[in-house]
Every structure is written in C-alpha cells, then in structure tokens.
Design an enzyme around this catalytic site. Structure first.
Site, PDB file in Angstrom:
ATOM      1  N   GLY A  16       0.836  -1.201   0.000  1.00  0.00           N
ATOM      2  CA  GLY A  16       0.000   0.000   0.000  1.00  0.00           C
ATOM      3  C   GLY A  16       0.864   1.241   0.000  1.00  0.00           C
ATOM      4  N   GLU A  67      -2.589  -8.979  -3.041  1.00  0.00           N
ATOM      5  CA  GLU A  67      -3.048 -10.362  -3.216  1.00  0.00           C
ATOM      6  C   GLU A  67      -3.034 -10.793  -4.674  1.00  0.00           C
ATOM      7  OE1 GLU A  67      -4.870  -8.709   0.544  1.00  0.00           O
ATOM      8  OE2 GLU A  67      -4.569  -7.994  -1.512  1.00  0.00           O
ATOM      9  N   GLU A  81       2.393   1.315   5.861  1.00  0.00           N
ATOM     10  CA  GLU A  81       1.626   2.193   6.738  1.00  0.00           C
ATOM     11  C   GLU A  81       0.194   1.700   6.640  1.00  0.00           C
ATOM     12  OE1 GLU A  81      -0.981   4.153   7.983  1.00  0.00           O
ATOM     13  OE2 GLU A  81      -0.702   5.651   6.419  1.00  0.00           O
ATOM     14  N   GLU A  90     -10.588   0.319   8.356  1.00  0.00           N
ATOM     15  CA  GLU A  90     -10.023   0.401   7.004  1.00  0.00           C
ATOM     16  C   GLU A  90      -8.554  -0.030   6.983  1.00  0.00           C
ATOM     17  OE1 GLU A  90     -10.791   4.316   5.413  1.00  0.00           O
ATOM     18  OE2 GLU A  90     -12.639   3.594   4.482  1.00  0.00           O
TER      19      GLU A  90
END
Length: 322
Positions: A16, A67, A81, A90
């Site tokens: 991310g 994924e 993070e 979230e």
C-alpha cells in the site's frame, strides 16, 4: 534509517505504497530493490514521483492489490503504513499478513513490527456542550425539542478528533496487541477485551477513547518465545512493565504513538460518546467489555459493541465505524 543495516542491499516490499514516500526512504537507505504495491490509482502518481527522483532502477511500482500482483522473488523486508483510525478501521493489516506469508524470507524484517490498541474512559464537557447544550437556548429560543436528534447526530457513530491527556480519566487498558510477525487474519475478525477502571477524579464520564501505538523492532525481539505479547485487558502500567522486560535497551525503542498526551497525528483519537454522561466520583469503578468485529457490509468497517457499568447501572452502546 535506524534499521538501515537491515535494509541496505536488501529486497523490500512496500504494501500500500500510496505516493511512494516509504519506498523512496528505503531506496535512500540503500535497498537493492523495492516493490511498491498500490491498489488505487495513486500508483500512477507514485510512479511519476519515483521517476522524478531518479529511482526507477531501484523501485518497481506495481499497480494492483498485493493479493493479485506477481513478484518472482522473496523479500527481506516488508514495510507498510497499514494502520487506520482506531488501528483496525479500514486497516490493510490483512494484506500485510498475506504479503508476509507469501513473500517474506525467514528471519525477515517487518516495519512496523507490532501495535497496541488502547481504550480509556474520558470526560469532554466542552465537546458535549458544543454539540448538545447549544440547543437549549438558541438566540433566546427554547429549541430543546432538538436534543434527542442532536444527540443521535453527534454521538451515534464514533468520532475521530483530538483530545488531550486532561480528558482521560484513568490509565488505559489494552484492547488488542498485534505482533506483525505472528498474527493471523482470523484474529482480526473479532476482538474482545474486558476492562476495569477506577476514575482518578470526580468528573462526568462522556464516553471512551481509543488510540494506538506502533513499534519498530526486529524479528528477534518480536518472536522469541512469545515473551512480549501484551494481554488484552491489562492496564497501561502492566504493559509498561512488559515493555521494559522485552528490550535490553528500552530507551532505544522506536515508537509512533497516537496517545492523547503525545503530539497529534492525522489518526487523532477515536471517541465513542454516550447520549447521556455519567457523573463519576473519584475512585468509582467503571467496568465492562468491548468487542470490535468486521462488518458484514464491508470488512474494512468496524462494528463496535461496548458494555459498561458503573454505580450499579449497566449500559450497552452499539456503533459502526464506516
């Protein structure tokens, strides 16, 4: 940079990556290669940022869910993070777990390495007055008929805001300890902790606050014999003792805290307010339990079930963080 010896010359995955800033930090720390994985369209800008900083030879931006992406080598380091409001809202922790199990080499480094979510009772007369008492007299007009609706609008859902240590009535309790090296995804589906507080002062109890710390330790500290797990429901003073035991040099710990007494962060604190405050006496006991569970509507949302009792009265607060 404090972990530069574990990053220099190594292969890193940033789960991310967002704008790519952490990936760039790793490249500047000497990483051999960085896989910057980002599911959203900000990956396009991340790639431009990487190019603008002449790091395209080191950083590979992969636009897709962790994924789903394809990486043909194991990694030495995973950074992310992943923390959301209230730590788990979230949160991308499940994606970090997936990446760890699929790509991290044995003995590899995960940053941050562990996290602790806390709960504490709070008083916040100013916030309550601004949201509710305002309606009792609006330019000389009695609008108290608005009070039930005002309370529902202001306090039905959790509120992300900044409070100070002066708002906190007791030492906090641990709701959940997360060891990023060992946690499994099933643990995130439902988290329950029991608590028991004694008010340090006489004040109205307006609700409960949640915040978290994350630490940056190596795999040896986090995994050896499970010595360092902080049990849910223990107080901050108990966890502080455990924290001291787990490091040879506690003063060298790297901690990012979102606690009310520390410098504000964009995570702030998460407040769960009551519709009606409870007047507490000093040393009065507040006890109960809290359960955080993934919403069936959206697994990134949080269902919050809070049970609490004080002075012989019991209450239940249900809320959804969406």
């Amino acid at each position: 940079m404090r972990h530069q010896n574990s990053i220099s010359g190594k292969v890193v995955m940033d789960v991310g990556c967002g704008t790519g800033i952490l990936s760039i930090f790793c490249a500047l720390a000497g990483a051999k290669r960085v896989y910057a994985v980002e599911a959203s369209d900000i990956a396009v800008q991340a790639n431009e940022v990487v190019r603008a900083n002449h790091l395209s030879d080191k950083i590979v931006v992969l636009h897709g869910r962790v994924e789903d992406v394809n990486i043909e080598e194991k990694v030495d380091v995973i950074i992310s993070e992943w923390m959301g409001y209230m730590l788990l809202y979230e949160s991308m922790l499940a994606s970090v777990i997936f990446a760890r199990d699929k790509w991290l080499k044995p003995g590899g480094l995960i940053l941050p390495s562990d996290a602790t979510l806390y709960i504490a009772p709070v008083t916040h007369t100013e916030r309550y007055s601004e949201s509710i008492d305002f309606w009792r007299n609006v330019y000389g007009i009695d609008m108290s008929a608005m009070l039930p609706l005002a309370k529902q609008c202001a306090f039905e859902e959790p509120s992300v805001e900044t409070i100070t240590g002066e708002n906190v009535l007791t030492w906090p309790y641990v709701v959940k300890y997360v060891d990023c090296y060992t946690i499994v995804a099933q643990e995130l589906e439902s988290v329950t902790a029991k608590y028991r507080f004694e008010s340090m002062m006489r004040a109205p109890l307006h609700g409960f606050a949640f915040w978290f710390d994350v630490e940056f330790n190596g795999p040896t500290l986090s995994t050896s014999n499970n010595l360092y797990k902080v049990s849910p429901g223990c107080s901050a003073s108990d966890s502080n003792q455990q924290e001291t035991k787990k490091r040879n040099k506690p003063d060298e710990a790297l901690v990012l805290s979102t606690a009310p007494e520390d410098a504000p962060t964009h995570w702030q604190q998460t407040l769960l307010y009551f519709y009606e405050p409870i007047e507490l006496q000093q040393d009065q006991v507040i006890e109960g339990s809290v359960t955080l569970s993934q919403s069936q509507e959206n697994p990134r949302f949080l269902n919050i079930h809070l049970e609490y009792s004080s002075g012989g009265r019991s209450f239940v607060k249900e809320s959804v963080m969406r």
